[in-house]
Design an enzyme around this catalytic site. Sequence first.
Site, short mmCIF file in Angstrom:
data_model
loop_
_atom_site.label_atom_id
_atom_site.label_comp_id
_atom_site.label_asym_id
_atom_site.label_seq_id
_atom_site.Cartn_x
_atom_site.Cartn_y
_atom_site.Cartn_z
N LYS A 202 14.45 3.50 -3.26
CA LYS A 202 13.34 3.96 -2.41
C LYS A 202 13.40 3.37 -1.01
O LYS A 202 13.27 4.07 0.00
CB LYS A 202 12.00 3.65 -3.06
N ASP B 48 -1.82 10.27 2.42
CA ASP B 48 -0.68 9.93 3.26
C ASP B 48 0.39 11.00 3.19
O ASP B 48 0.48 11.78 2.24
CB ASP B 48 -0.11 8.56 2.88
N ASP C 105 1.02 7.06 9.36
CA ASP C 105 1.23 8.39 8.77
C ASP C 105 0.27 8.64 7.61
O ASP C 105 0.50 9.54 6.80
CB ASP C 105 2.68 8.57 8.32
#
Length: 1102
Positions: free
Chosen positions: A804, A734, A980
């Site tokens: 995050k 990824d 992605d």
Amino acid sequence: NSIVRKRIEISTNENRGQLVVSSDKYSLVDNLFYNLHDYASQSKHNIIIDDGKVEKLLNLICNVLDRNVNELNDSVFLIIKDIEKECKYYVSNVLYRSVGSRKNRGREVEWSSYKYNKEFNKVLDKGIISINNEVLKFISKEREGYIERVESIAVTVKNKILELNNNIAEVLLSIKNKVIVLNKESVVAKVEEINYEVHNKFIKGNGNTNFSNRNLTEIKSILKELNKMEILDNRINKLSTKESDLLKVIKEILDSNLIIEDKQLAIEKTVVEYELTFFRHNMDTHETRNKIIHNIYPKLNKAYTELLANYKLNRYSKIKKSIHLISNKSEGTKSKEMIKLIVVLVILYIGIDKCISYSFYQIINLLTNARDGTSRTNIAINLGFRIIKVLKYIKLDENPSLNALYPINKLKDEISKLDNEGIYWIGDTLLGLITANCDIVVEELKWNSGKDSQLEVRINDKFISNLTVSGINIVQLPMLTEPRKISSDGLYFPYINSDTTNLHLFEGELIKGKYNLRDHTEASEMLYSSINYLNSIKFKINKAMLNFILAEWDNKDSKLFKGYNMLKPILETDSKEIKEEKVSSNSKYTLYSNIISLASLYKDNEFYLPVYVDFRGRVYPLSNYISYQGGDLARSLILFADTKCVLNNSGKECLNVYLANLAGYDKLPWSERLTKVDGIIKEYLESNEISNTKYIEDNIDKISEPFQFISIMYAKLLSISNPKANISNPILFDASCSGIQHIAALTLEKELASNVNLYTDSSNPKEDYPQDFYTYALEKIRDKLINSDITELRDIKLNRKIIKRSVMTIPYNISMAGIGEHLMEHFTVKTVLKYRYVVIPGSATISSKDVYLDYSKYGQLCKIIYFVLTKELPSLRLLSNYFESMIDIFVKLNIPITWVTPSGLKIKYTNIKFKPQKVKTSVLNTSKITTIKLPTDSLDVLSTKRSFMPNFIHSLDASNVHLLLNSVSYKNLPVYTVHDCFASTANNMFKLEKLVKNAFINIYFNDEGYLLKLHKHFVDTIISATDPYLSNGNIENENDIKGLTTERLEYKPLLSSNYVADRISTKADIIKIPDLPAGYKNKNKNINEFVKGILNSKYFIG
């Protein structure tokens, strides 16, 4: 006897007493079975046959005959003949036993029934013993032959090795005329040493340690256990008792001898028919789910019958009256009466049974997979749209009297004119019939804010686990045949039966629109070819992994399933919090259960996973169970089919790196990950001696995707055990912070690009640590906190995990309130002396002590983080300002924001406002006044500004996938994407990495670059809606007008004096077109550096 096997028929020729052998052994056991029972039933001695002994005898005969050994077969045939002969003897004869005494020594009495029974059944025991003895004699004899052959082969091999060693010795002696003293034993030792090194070189891949013979034996033992199909079948059979009737029917179709196309068509028709007759299919069985259905059907049937009774009287006299009244009304006043008539006609045409079944089934499905929310409005509108599609199945001759009164084609025409309010009426009527007549679907007031109170619909906690398992429709099943191609005019009907697509998809449209967008996205040829290729990828179930998962599913103490492999009963005494936790847990149980059930169903079939596209171009599989975009469990079960992937060197490297990534070493340099692999495997093998999940349990903090880790571990063990094995596991790499990668490429900011692994100028990138943007952002936040004026904030250091989620949403217009919500997932709230505080745990502070923040100081913490994430990243700030300025112009001119993606999609981003409107569907007496939101023609400026950036970035993400698929199709690589993330087989991952980079480069760095193309498109759109304005100098204010010109303005994008005049405004408003972000001043130089840096990056994906 239910054993399915090749049969050998033996019939008894009573006249000649001979056995006639044919090719069907099942008939042999049938005949013996029936003969024995016939003898017993015909006997006058009341013989009762021991069925257990008969079954044991027949199974033994089948197992022996399976070996197809003539010598054994002959012996068995003779034994069978003796059994029948002896049993018949006991049946047909009257037998006596002596009861003589001294006075009457010759006295006899007939056997008792007990004696006849005992001797008759003893024949069966003797038969079993005789057959076993024959088998033992044969095996002993066969073993002696094997030993002789093995000894003979061993002697031959030994002689060949000695001969080979002599030759090797002679060659070595002659090299460079060196005198070497060798004997055969030393050469043998040397050859073994060389072979051992070669073997270990393969095994260790890029590691630096070796595996012992014990390790190899253990690996083979693990793989052997996983591939025992009889164990897998037993576990599936146990699971199948819990499956719905629908899944059982699908299993019968899959197991049939139909050709693949007919199987797929049969499944499509079965599922559609099941949905339309859901209640009828489930009325007569005894499962809990079906008892529930059995209890509520009479109530629903009564409610429907009462609703329609008045309309059916006197040959639909009430409907005739309604038609007459409507025809005499003007267009503006007949709408409500028309909607009411449509609702009644829809139910009459579809029929009570199908309406009950389909609406109930769809409500359960909508509530189980609630993508658009569970408000009564959303559920009713969605249900209305779905029930209308059922009319496509209604034939003209199904209800001739109703069709004569109001033709169905006329009804369909009127339905096509309905707005959302009309669709809501239909859906709400059907929903109301269910909520008013049973307690399975319940309503609750979700937001109590006066007039804006909104009803939420949900499945009653008591029934949720028993009903949601049934909520599987055709689009959640894999396809056995390749989905049909998109037609030249863009119609998309992936299923064999077009009605299947119409009923479940979007009227033949590939792109699913969004309810709050006024305009639809226009597709492109590249999109069509990309989707056609992705739909052509064939998959299969990982049986070894399925075997592991089924065993773990039965383990009540499973650490991998974390308790979600058991249903939690919801009790009346449970608190609200406990009920919510149980409902959430049971929802995951249902998801996992459906994934495992479908994987078990399709384990012996190759299949396809058709996809659809959202308005931004993002690709999603229709199935949300067996899906490569599903969770860890679903992805671990999927393998590429039709691929021959014997690992080469690059394949070994990619498999090893992926295993290290899954083991939690993805933050290490590429080269260091490779050195970790052997240690991971050895530690796993040692742990496996205790439990096959112990390694994961011991490393649960590092391993976030345990099922995929196990799947790839088994692939690695297989490659060690068998170097020629076909390894078809998807390897998934990824992108790191892909949204910010796109921003860095758009703005050409090198520092940002470097921090998201888009760019590197390293001479040896495999030895470098991958950059971590989250850590980069965290350090900037810490710098601000340490210099804060607030004492408590200076003690806060946070950590990567806490920030995050907020960092991930940077490209998507993160708000300060959003940051506060994200942070609260890691903090707690406590009340001290009536004051409430947010508690920052010691793990996130410098002093390692908990820090208490009042809400004012917590707001300052959020403000600092927001400032860093939005203002201190210059490229993000410049790009956001640029787009906001452009959006302001589009809104001012009242024109849609449009852009053409790099793959050719034309997106019109027109977020519209909705106005609340109170509605009461007067078809039912029990209907309530409900507030629904209906679309207007006005643009929602605030929503557009807030949501433009995330949707724009997602459209670029999608374009990267389209360009990739377009190039991959020419190379015929197996591939799938998770937005992605990119997957292929191990051998193809380096090729795929290069193609992903090339697609990205084509978007941003070929020709003039995408941002400049986009800017020109914006300008052209603005100019087409305005009058050009030329100025001799800088404009200080809007009144500084030097003159208008009718000539088309030639825009020069790198200048700062480009203005247009709003031609609609009453005053001559002058609008300044914003400039491109600063990075484009040195565009050509930056582009060349970027391309070189991207191609050099090792962690662009991976």
